[in-house]
Design an enzyme around this catalytic site. Structure first.
Site, PDB file in Angstrom:
ATOM      1  N   ASP A   7       0.883  -1.157   0.000  1.00  0.00           N
ATOM      2  CA  ASP A   7       0.000   0.000   0.000  1.00  0.00           C
ATOM      3  C   ASP A   7       0.927   1.215   0.000  1.00  0.00           C
ATOM      4  OD1 ASP A   7      -2.169   1.776   0.343  1.00  0.00           O
ATOM      5  OD2 ASP A   7      -2.028   1.627   2.526  1.00  0.00           O
ATOM      6  N   GLU A  67      -0.923  -1.294  -4.925  1.00  0.00           N
ATOM      7  CA  GLU A  67      -2.145  -0.537  -5.188  1.00  0.00           C
ATOM      8  C   GLU A  67      -1.788   0.660  -6.060  1.00  0.00           C
ATOM      9  OE1 GLU A  67      -5.350   2.089  -2.676  1.00  0.00           O
ATOM     10  OE2 GLU A  67      -4.606   0.247  -1.764  1.00  0.00           O
ATOM     11  N   HIS A 137      -2.481   0.611   7.055  1.00  0.00           N
ATOM     12  CA  HIS A 137      -1.620   0.498   5.877  1.00  0.00           C
ATOM     13  C   HIS A 137      -1.169  -0.948   5.666  1.00  0.00           C
ATOM     14  CE1 HIS A 137      -1.556   4.839   5.645  1.00  0.00           C
ATOM     15  NE2 HIS A 137      -1.219   4.875   6.919  1.00  0.00           N
TER      16      HIS A 137
END
Length: 154
Positions: A7, A67, A137
């Site tokens: 992330d 991501e 996260h």
């Protein structure tokens, strides 16, 4: 198969390593690399690089999944995050690299691209048979890794 999910973020970059075996999904590691806004950009990117490089050396993932940057309203922030994604792509050299949009990750995990955060967390706890996913996260990074594993199996 073993996947490192990331992330991306400059202040907080989450990571999670998930392994799929005949027994299901198993989280191997997760955490958050934090950098200080007082540090110069190259130092912050270097810290992220070094920490994720250590994770890759320790767990030897077959693939790296990240991501994608969501532009939203803050273009300067998105540009900084895009630089973190570049570091992650560099670290993925020699491995399969997969990129997923936030809505795509939610759809893989919950079946709905507009799932709320708490639904994502509950599904991830269920899928990984754990109640402790770490920081938001780290939990998001684990979801990216699981998404890549589901994508691999289709």
């Amino acid at each position: 198969m073993r996947v490192l999910g990331v992330d991306p973020g400059l202040a907080a970059c989450g990571y999670g390593v998930v392994e799929e075996s005949g027994e299901g999904l198993r989280p191997l590691a997760s955490g958050t690399v934090r950098t200080s806004s007082n540090s110069p950009l190259p130092s912050r990117l270097g810290k992220i690089y070094r920490e994720l490089h250590r994770v890759i050396q320790a767990y030897e993932p077959d693939a790296v999944a990240v991501e994608e940057v969501y532009l939203a309203r803050n273009a300067p922030s998105a540009m900084l995050t895009a630089q973190v994604v570049g570091v992650i792509k560099l670290l993925a050299e020699g491995r399969t690299l997969k990129c997923y949009a936030p809505r795509e990750i939610k759809k893989w995990i919950t079946g709905s691209g507009s799932a709320p955060k708490d639904q994502m967390l509950r599904m991830m706890e269920h899928l990984l048979s754990t109640e402790d996913l770490g920081s938001d996260h780290a939990a998001d990074a684990l979801a990216v890794a699981v998404c890549a594993l589901f994508d691999e199996g289709r």
